[in-house]
Design an enzyme around this catalytic site. Structure first.
Site, mmCIF file in Angstrom:
data_model
loop_
_atom_site.group_PDB
_atom_site.id
_atom_site.type_symbol
_atom_site.label_atom_id
_atom_site.label_comp_id
_atom_site.label_asym_id
_atom_site.label_seq_id
_atom_site.Cartn_x
_atom_site.Cartn_y
_atom_site.Cartn_z
ATOM 1 N N GLU A 207 -7.451 -20.870 -16.833
ATOM 2 C CA GLU A 207 -7.932 -21.570 -15.652
ATOM 3 C C GLU A 207 -8.997 -22.530 -16.163
ATOM 4 O O GLU A 207 -9.895 -22.109 -16.879
ATOM 5 C CB GLU A 207 -8.554 -20.567 -14.671
ATOM 6 C CG GLU A 207 -9.024 -21.210 -13.390
ATOM 7 C CD GLU A 207 -10.013 -20.351 -12.593
ATOM 8 O OE1 GLU A 207 -9.907 -20.350 -11.372
ATOM 9 O OE2 GLU A 207 -10.889 -19.713 -13.190
ATOM 10 N N ASP B 297 -5.427 -10.284 -15.737
ATOM 11 C CA ASP B 297 -6.497 -11.255 -15.598
ATOM 12 C C ASP B 297 -7.605 -10.903 -16.595
ATOM 13 O O ASP B 297 -7.985 -9.730 -16.698
ATOM 14 C CB ASP B 297 -7.045 -11.219 -14.166
ATOM 15 C CG ASP B 297 -7.304 -12.596 -13.595
ATOM 16 O OD1 ASP B 297 -8.124 -13.317 -14.194
ATOM 17 O OD2 ASP B 297 -6.694 -12.945 -12.571
ATOM 18 N N ASN C 99 -0.266 4.532 -0.149
ATOM 19 C CA ASN C 99 -0.840 5.806 0.330
ATOM 20 C C ASN C 99 -1.551 5.694 1.677
ATOM 21 O O ASN C 99 -2.309 6.579 2.054
ATOM 22 C CB ASN C 99 -1.788 6.384 -0.729
ATOM 23 C CG ASN C 99 -2.970 5.466 -0.986
ATOM 24 O OD1 ASN C 99 -3.018 4.343 -0.470
ATOM 25 N ND2 ASN C 99 -3.916 5.924 -1.768
ATOM 26 N N HIS D 270 -4.650 -17.191 -5.261
ATOM 27 C CA HIS D 270 -5.572 -16.431 -4.409
ATOM 28 C C HIS D 270 -6.843 -17.197 -4.051
ATOM 29 O O HIS D 270 -7.675 -16.699 -3.314
ATOM 30 C CB HIS D 270 -5.945 -15.140 -5.141
ATOM 31 C CG HIS D 270 -6.684 -15.436 -6.421
ATOM 32 N ND1 HIS D 270 -6.091 -16.062 -7.508
ATOM 33 C CD2 HIS D 270 -7.972 -15.250 -6.768
ATOM 34 C CE1 HIS D 270 -6.988 -16.217 -8.460
ATOM 35 N NE2 HIS D 270 -8.127 -15.736 -8.048
ATOM 36 N N ASP D 271 -7.016 -18.388 -4.605
ATOM 37 C CA ASP D 271 -8.195 -19.202 -4.286
ATOM 38 C C ASP D 271 -7.852 -20.353 -3.340
ATOM 39 O O ASP D 271 -8.721 -21.167 -3.025
ATOM 40 C CB ASP D 271 -8.792 -19.798 -5.576
ATOM 41 C CG ASP D 271 -9.391 -18.719 -6.469
ATOM 42 O OD1 ASP D 271 -9.846 -17.684 -5.941
ATOM 43 O OD2 ASP D 271 -9.400 -18.926 -7.704
ATOM 44 N N ASP E 115 -1.894 -1.187 -3.813
ATOM 45 C CA ASP E 115 -2.202 -0.432 -5.026
ATOM 46 C C ASP E 115 -1.059 -0.519 -6.051
ATOM 47 O O ASP E 115 -0.003 -1.097 -5.768
ATOM 48 C CB ASP E 115 -2.518 1.033 -4.681
ATOM 49 C CG ASP E 115 -1.492 1.609 -3.709
ATOM 50 O OD1 ASP E 115 -0.289 1.498 -4.005
ATOM 51 O OD2 ASP E 115 -1.887 2.132 -2.640
ATOM 52 N N ASP F 248 -9.712 -16.258 -16.693
ATOM 53 C CA ASP F 248 -10.575 -16.737 -15.629
ATOM 54 C C ASP F 248 -11.684 -17.643 -16.180
ATOM 55 O O ASP F 248 -12.294 -17.317 -17.199
ATOM 56 C CB ASP F 248 -11.204 -15.502 -14.959
ATOM 57 C CG ASP F 248 -11.910 -15.827 -13.670
ATOM 58 O OD1 ASP F 248 -11.259 -16.335 -12.746
ATOM 59 O OD2 ASP F 248 -13.123 -15.553 -13.573
ATOM 60 N N ASP G 194 0.842 -1.198 0.000
ATOM 61 C CA ASP G 194 0.000 0.000 0.000
ATOM 62 C C ASP G 194 0.873 1.242 0.000
ATOM 63 O O ASP G 194 1.668 1.446 0.911
ATOM 64 C CB ASP G 194 -0.898 -0.044 1.247
ATOM 65 C CG ASP G 194 -1.703 1.234 1.404
ATOM 66 O OD1 ASP G 194 -1.897 1.938 0.395
ATOM 67 O OD2 ASP G 194 -2.137 1.511 2.541
ATOM 68 N N ASP H 42 -4.018 3.931 2.841
ATOM 69 C CA ASP H 42 -5.463 3.686 3.038
ATOM 70 C C ASP H 42 -5.757 2.228 3.403
ATOM 71 O O ASP H 42 -6.908 1.823 3.510
ATOM 72 C CB ASP H 42 -6.272 4.123 1.809
ATOM 73 C CG ASP H 42 -5.968 3.279 0.576
ATOM 74 O OD1 ASP H 42 -5.075 2.402 0.642
ATOM 75 O OD2 ASP H 42 -6.617 3.497 -0.465
HETATM 76 C C1 GLC Z 1 -11.919 -17.797 -10.600
HETATM 77 C C2 GLC Z 1 -11.092 -16.881 -9.743
HETATM 78 C C3 GLC Z 1 -11.810 -16.670 -8.442
HETATM 79 C C4 GLC Z 1 -13.157 -16.042 -8.727
HETATM 80 C C5 GLC Z 1 -13.945 -16.860 -9.737
HETATM 81 C C6 GLC Z 1 -15.100 -16.088 -10.277
HETATM 82 O O1 GLC Z 1 -12.016 -19.054 -10.085
HETATM 83 O O2 GLC Z 1 -9.815 -17.381 -9.579
HETATM 84 O O3 GLC Z 1 -11.084 -15.896 -7.542
HETATM 85 O O4 GLC Z 1 -13.887 -15.929 -7.534
HETATM 86 O O5 GLC Z 1 -13.170 -17.227 -10.838
HETATM 87 O O6 GLC Z 1 -14.652 -15.077 -11.130
HETATM 88 CA CA CA Z 2 -3.601 2.192 -1.181
#
Ligand code: GLC
Ligand code: CA
Length: 539
Positions: free
Chosen positions: A250, A98, A23, A324-325, A29, A194, A21, A25
């Protein structure tokens, strides 16, 4: 052996909200990313993949896009993005974005228009039906939501704020191609796509087999639909073939045979696909009644082998243990032990395919010690919590399941220092900072030659020095061994032998004669692997 940049690269995934981050908040970013590019360069990575940074109401953390050509103000401006791209390129790295086009946000102007009537100009841009079927959404509840103005239901296999685009409609596809070219002309280096196997649906919409929640499973009817490869070939012709890009799909639930249809060189669709089922199988979910199963290492490595060798037939794979999943791999496989984090680094960097490292994985970052529902931010985690409560789970049981699949575990801030908020922000972080920032953080690991971070740097360097690590064909060794994952990679007269002990016990295991090129212990023991030992030998 066909040499290509993206086969030799190491990709680093940044989940922007939690990276850095700039700034105060409390939200990561784009300027924060720019500040850390030298760190990434030093680490040895060559491609950065950014999770969605577009305009969004943030119902699903940016996977619900309301404007594909704007940056979400919390992340910065388009000028910040242009600057980021320039700075990445100036350091000889690449940037991929993405691409989320299975659905938009319900706040996207396309949907806002589509929902007003059955006759407007975008009436068929989304999937509208007079009657819903039994499908459930992956985020809980029905996959259909009623709209009064049309007296119809729209489909959303994710949240109700993620209406599914109708890819049958040619104007939708053209709008997507145009948007992709907008980013291509800016000079980005590719896309991670995605839910890409979900773009074509079975338009007869049959009911699905019920999950534990009672809703029907849409998966067989919304994945690998009849027109998916027509769409991707069209995408390739209209967009991808114009750029020197890395494209990676994916493909949840895909088999390696299905994966090859997306990435076969002769098919002119995508470059790579994630070896998805190997990780997804480890998640308790509504589909299996949130049942917790111990990791079956033999099954896990056989599935990975099946993918890698499957894609060898003319395709290319993408290896990962985190994103991230998912939860943190060292918590899933190695009781938060730094030795295990190094062992897992060896897995992901020496398997066959392009390695993807998720921010913080290179530090051995662990799951967060969640104790309460209020600490969760992810809509899926919250909906799983409610589902399990309804199914009669105790709070302890719920927390245990969420330690195995709660997506927020991988979304806590990157740990830069041991200081306040782990040096991620000068303000207050939007989600809890892991208290183990005291020991697991960039600053102290940079000083420690024995740290997980130091091991990653070394492993990435060694991967680059050995063509066999990049191009060698994969062969599983001792395939039924449930404690040790071992394999060889061979190309042009070099064979690398890799052995990884997934347990905290000594394991009998013969290592062949050769020169040791990497390991997380000193030397090699004869016929034995130490707890979480990983070793790479050149034969
Ligand atoms: C993919 C992404 C996930 C998102 C889902 C819906 O699986 O990796 O984070 O919630 O698609 O877009
Ligand atoms: Ca920020």
């Amino acid at each position: 052996m066909e040499r290509t940049w993206w086969k030799e690269d190491v990709v680093y995934q940044i989940w922007p909200r939690s990276f850095n981050d700039s700034n105060g908040d409390g939200i990561g970013d784009l300027n924060g990313i720019i500040q850390k590019l030298d760190y990434l360069k030093e680490l040895g990575i060559s491609v950065i993949w950014l999770n969605p940074i577009y305009q969004s109401p943030m119902d699903d953390m940016g996977y619900d896009i309301s404007d594909y050509r704007k940056i979400w103000p919390g992340f910065g401006t388009m000028e910040d993005f242009d600057q980021l791209l320039r700075e990445v390129h100036r350091r000889g790295m690449r940037l991929i974005m993405d691409l989320v086009v299975n659905h938009t946000s319900d706040e996207h102007p396309w949907f806002q228009e589509s929902k007003t009537s059955r006759t407007n100009g975008k009436a068929d841009w989304y999937i509208w039906r007079d009657e819903p079927n039994n499908w459930g959404s992956y985020f809980g509840g029905s996959a259909w939501t009623y709209v009064k103005e049309r007296s119809q239901y729209y489909l959303h296999t994710f949240s109700r704020k993620q209406p599914e685009l109708n890819w049958e409609c040619e104007a939708v596809r053209e709008a997507v191609w145009e948007m992709m070219r907008f980013w291509g002309d800016k000079g980005i280096d590719g896309f991670r796509m995605d839910v890409v196997n979900g773009l074509s649906k079975d338009t007869s919409f049959p009911d699905g087999k019920p999950w534990s929640t009672g809703f029907g499973d849409p998966t067989p009817y919304v994945k690998n639909g009849p027109k998916i490869h027509d769409y991707l070939r069209e995408m390739n012709q209209e967009v991808l073939s114009r750029y020197d890009w890395l494209t990676v799909g994916e493909g949840s639930g895909n088999t390696p045979e299905e994966g090859l249809l997306y990435v076969g060189r002769d098919r002119h669709e995508l470059d790579e696909c994630f070896i998805f089922t190997t990780m997804e199988a480890l998640k308790p979910s509504p589909a299996n009644g949130y049942r917790i199963e111990p990791v079956d290492l033999a099954a896990f490595k056989q599935e990975r082998a099946r993918w890698m060798t499957g894609l060898e037939r003319g395709g290319w794979s993408s290896c990962y243990l985190e994103n991230h999943d998912l939860v943190r791999s060292v918590s899933r496989f190695g009781k938060d032990d730094p030795l295990a984090a190094k062992m897992l680094a060896t897995v992901v960097l020496f398997e066959e395919g392009t390695p993807y490292i998720y921010m913080g994985e290179e530090l051995g970052m662990t799951n967060y010690p969640f104790t309460d529902k209020a600490q969760f931010r992810d809509l899926q985690g919250k909906s799983d919590w409610d589902n399990m409560e309804r199914l009669g789970f105790s709070k302890d049981q719920i927390l245990k399941v969420l330690q195995l699949q709660g997506r927020d575990n991988g979304r806590t801030p990157m740990q830069w220092t041991s200081g306040a908020e782990a040096g991620f922000t000068t303000g207050k972080s939007w989600i809890g900072v892991n208290p183990n920032k005291q020991t697991i953080n960039v600053k102290s690991e940079e000083k420690d030659p024995d740290s997980v971070l130091a091991f990653y740097k070394q492993a990435i360097r060694i991967r680059r020095q050995h063509l066999a690590a990049q191009y060698g064909s994969f062969s599983l060794v001792d395939k039924d061994n449930g404690q040790v994952y071992a394999w060889t990679r061979s190309v042009d007269g070099e064979t690398l032998f890799v052995a990884c002990n997934f347990t905290d016990q000594m394991q009998p295991f013969p290592i062949p004669e050769g020169k040791k090129v990497l390991g997380n212990y000193d030397g090699i023991l004869k016929g034995q692997l130490r707890p979480y030992e990983a070793v790479v030998v050149s034969c």
